[in-house]
Write an enzyme that holds these catalytic residues in place. Structure first.
Site, PDB file in Angstrom:
ATOM      1  N   ARG A 123       0.872  -1.184   0.000  1.00 15.81           N
ATOM      2  CA  ARG A 123       0.000   0.000   0.000  1.00 15.81           C
ATOM      3  C   ARG A 123       0.898   1.219   0.000  1.00 15.81           C
ATOM      4  O   ARG A 123       1.744   1.388   0.879  1.00 15.81           O
ATOM      5  CB  ARG A 123      -0.908   0.011   1.235  1.00 15.81           C
ATOM      6  CG  ARG A 123      -1.581   1.353   1.465  1.00 15.81           C
ATOM      7  CD  ARG A 123      -2.663   1.316   2.514  1.00 15.81           C
ATOM      8  NE  ARG A 123      -3.835   0.626   2.019  1.00 15.81           N
ATOM      9  CZ  ARG A 123      -5.056   0.785   2.523  1.00 15.81           C
ATOM     10  NH1 ARG A 123      -5.271   1.617   3.536  1.00 15.81           N
ATOM     11  NH2 ARG A 123      -6.086   0.115   2.030  1.00 15.81           N
ATOM     12  N   HIS A 150      -7.584   0.593  -6.323  1.00 17.13           N
ATOM     13  CA  HIS A 150      -7.786  -0.216  -5.122  1.00 17.13           C
ATOM     14  C   HIS A 150      -8.497  -1.504  -5.556  1.00 17.13           C
ATOM     15  O   HIS A 150      -9.663  -1.736  -5.251  1.00 17.13           O
ATOM     16  CB  HIS A 150      -8.630   0.582  -4.124  1.00 17.13           C
ATOM     17  CG  HIS A 150      -8.541   0.072  -2.714  1.00 17.13           C
ATOM     18  ND1 HIS A 150      -7.764  -1.004  -2.346  1.00 17.13           N
ATOM     19  CD2 HIS A 150      -9.140   0.515  -1.567  1.00 17.13           C
ATOM     20  CE1 HIS A 150      -7.891  -1.216  -1.045  1.00 17.13           C
ATOM     21  NE2 HIS A 150      -8.716  -0.306  -0.557  1.00 17.13           N
ATOM     22  N   GLN A 153     -10.338  -3.950  -3.023  1.00 19.23           N
ATOM     23  CA  GLN A 153     -11.599  -3.412  -2.514  1.00 19.23           C
ATOM     24  C   GLN A 153     -12.736  -3.694  -3.491  1.00 19.23           C
ATOM     25  O   GLN A 153     -13.801  -4.192  -3.103  1.00 19.23           O
ATOM     26  CB  GLN A 153     -11.463  -1.897  -2.291  1.00 19.23           C
ATOM     27  CG  GLN A 153     -12.746  -1.234  -1.806  1.00 19.23           C
ATOM     28  CD  GLN A 153     -13.152  -1.698  -0.425  1.00 19.23           C
ATOM     29  OE1 GLN A 153     -12.359  -1.622   0.494  1.00 19.23           O
ATOM     30  NE2 GLN A 153     -14.370  -2.183  -0.256  1.00 19.23           N
ATOM     31  N   ASP A 245     -17.630   7.046  -1.185  1.00 20.15           N
ATOM     32  CA  ASP A 245     -16.355   6.971  -0.448  1.00 20.15           C
ATOM     33  C   ASP A 245     -16.160   8.337   0.222  1.00 20.15           C
ATOM     34  O   ASP A 245     -16.902   9.292  -0.060  1.00 20.15           O
ATOM     35  CB  ASP A 245     -15.212   6.653  -1.441  1.00 20.15           C
ATOM     36  CG  ASP A 245     -13.899   6.323  -0.735  1.00 20.15           C
ATOM     37  OD1 ASP A 245     -13.885   6.221   0.511  1.00 20.15           O
ATOM     38  OD2 ASP A 245     -12.869   6.182  -1.422  1.00 20.15           O
ATOM     39  N   CYS A 285     -16.641   1.785   1.099  1.00 21.96           N
ATOM     40  CA  CYS A 285     -15.448   0.951   1.317  1.00 21.96           C
ATOM     41  C   CYS A 285     -14.884   1.114   2.724  1.00 21.96           C
ATOM     42  O   CYS A 285     -14.101   0.272   3.160  1.00 21.96           O
ATOM     43  CB  CYS A 285     -14.395   1.271   0.267  1.00 21.96           C
ATOM     44  SG  CYS A 285     -13.998   3.024   0.171  1.00 21.96           S
ATOM     45  N   ARG A 313     -13.617  -8.556   2.202  1.00 20.51           N
ATOM     46  CA  ARG A 313     -12.201  -8.301   1.875  1.00 20.51           C
ATOM     47  C   ARG A 313     -11.381  -9.538   2.230  1.00 20.51           C
ATOM     48  O   ARG A 313     -10.481  -9.940   1.502  1.00 20.51           O
ATOM     49  CB  ARG A 313     -11.671  -7.091   2.676  1.00 20.51           C
ATOM     50  CG  ARG A 313     -12.298  -5.740   2.324  1.00 20.51           C
ATOM     51  CD  ARG A 313     -11.886  -5.281   0.946  1.00 20.51           C
ATOM     52  NE  ARG A 313     -10.455  -5.220   0.772  1.00 20.51           N
ATOM     53  CZ  ARG A 313      -9.674  -4.195   1.138  1.00 20.51           C
ATOM     54  NH1 ARG A 313     -10.231  -3.115   1.653  1.00 20.51           N
ATOM     55  NH2 ARG A 313      -8.373  -4.225   0.942  1.00 20.51           N
TER      56      ARG A 313
HETATM   57  N1   CP Z   1     -11.240   0.122   2.628  1.00 19.98           N
HETATM   58  C1   CP Z   1      -9.957   0.047   3.020  1.00 19.98           C
HETATM   59  O1   CP Z   1      -9.012  -0.138   2.212  1.00 19.98           O
HETATM   60  O2   CP Z   1      -9.798   0.171   4.367  1.00 19.98           O
HETATM   61  P1   CP Z   1      -8.422   0.395   5.106  1.00 19.98           P
HETATM   62  O3   CP Z   1      -7.866   1.744   4.651  1.00 19.98           O
HETATM   63  O4   CP Z   1      -8.745   0.391   6.574  1.00 19.98           O
HETATM   64  O5   CP Z   1      -7.459  -0.699   4.740  1.00 19.98           O
END
Ligand code: CP
Length: 328
Positions: A123, A150, A153, A245, A285, A313
């Site tokens: 990430r 992403h 997600q 979001d 998300c 997830r």
């Molecule tokens: N939706 C998501 O990626 O959550 P986090 O940022 O908590 O990993």
């Protein structure tokens, strides 16, 4: 809107396992439709087995390096639990604690980690870093979020929609809010699964035309549809799912006041949800900011499936990990 006939799905090899055609997961743009179908089918199977108390140790003895240069709750924990449930181990690596944080190149980090572990998830802010990691690694690399996309997600969200409605093709999803990495991945995911997507954003925060153009061919092939309507109430009309979001993503904190003003009329609240189909669900998300992009009564109400998305997830990432890192 495009209406050409969808291409036939390649059959699974006779007597053998179905395999992903990719060796890493960087974006949904690069993931063929049949790979998405395989991931969702595998996730369904793994979820059912886990719920029945029959875990599948498909990655026994395997290791995953998880580099996080940004905060995370869902992604970090779901990857870690996924590896545990599959019989493997995840090593959490905070970017600042690695030599990466002191200037070691992504390429050298990729080469070194490839000698130790069986897969890398990362990430980070700049999508080019994930691409660079993948170019130099000799093991699968999984995008755990970049500024561009992403994919994990949206795969979980597609799984959640299919679980709820029994299908994806022809479902109408209204994405109302920022044209960000989640929205971009949704555009690609919808194009590859035949979802009708309506995007509604203020003009200055609309999704980039390049992503739209890039997804055209998939949309055409899979009978998907894509509409734009800057009026959120009209965008929600008849939707099976309304998705949003946060208005201020990680790293945009300085733009907080500006963004709140720009997105003011884009809040998902009961009035807006009343325009969607009676059976419509609300999706996010997470993390969410109640009172900003969504009202408390909607996110905590009966139409909300945000915690199903969060749970999925785990199941979807187990499928991705097993398919990319498992013995072929
Ligand atoms: N939706 C998501 O990626 O959550 P986090 O940022 O908590 O990993």
């Amino acid at each position: 809107m495009t209406t050409k006939k969808a291409a036939a799905k390649p059959a699974a090899p006779k007597g053998g396992k179905r395999k992903l055609s990719v060796t890493s997961l960087l974006t949904l743009a690069q993931l063929p439709a049949q790979d998405i179908e395989l991931i969702l089918d595998t996730a369904k199977d793994l979820k059912a087995k886990q719920k029945a108390g029959r875990p599948a140790p498909l990655l026994a003895g395997k290791t995953l390096a998880a580099i996080f240069e940004k905060s995370s709750t869902r992604t970090r924990v779901s990857f870690e639990v996924a590896m545990h449930q599959l019989g493997g181990v995840m090593y959490y690596l905070a970017g600042r604690d690695l030599q990466l944080g002191r200037g070691e190149s992504i390429a050298d980090t990729a080469r070194v980690l490839s000698r130790y572990v069986d897969g890398i998830t990362i990430r980070t802010d700049d999508h080019r870093k994930v691409v660079e990691m993948s170019k130099n690694a000799t093991i699968p690399v999984i995008n755990a979020l970049t500024d561009y996309s992403h994919p994990c997600q949206i795969l979980a969200d597609l799984f959640t929609l299919k679980e709820r409605f029994g299908k994806l093709k022809g479902l109408r999803v209204a994405y109302i809010g920022d044209g960000n990495n989640v929205a971009r991945s949704l555009i690609f995911g919808a194009a590859k699964t035949g979802v009708q997507l309506v995007m509604s954003s203020p003009a200055e925060y609309a999704i980039d035309k390049q992503a739209v153009d890039f997804s055209d061919r998939d949309r055409e092939k899979n009978h998907g549809e894509l509409y734009f309507n800057p009026d959120p109430i009209r965008a929600a009309q008849g939707a099976d799912a309304v998705y949003t979001d946060v208005w201020v993503s990680m790293g945009q904190e300085k733009e907080h006041a500006l963004r709140l003003r720009a997105f003011k009329k884009y809040q998902i609240n009961a009035k807006l949800m009343a325009n969607a189909a009676p059976s419509a669900v609300f999706m996010h998300c997470l993390p969410a900011h109640r009172g900003e992009e969504v009202s408390e009564d909607v996110i905590d109400g009966p139409q909300s499936i945000v915690f199903d998305q969060a749970e999925n997830r785990l199941h979807v990432q187990k499928a991705i990990l097993a398919l990319l890192m498992g013995d072929k």
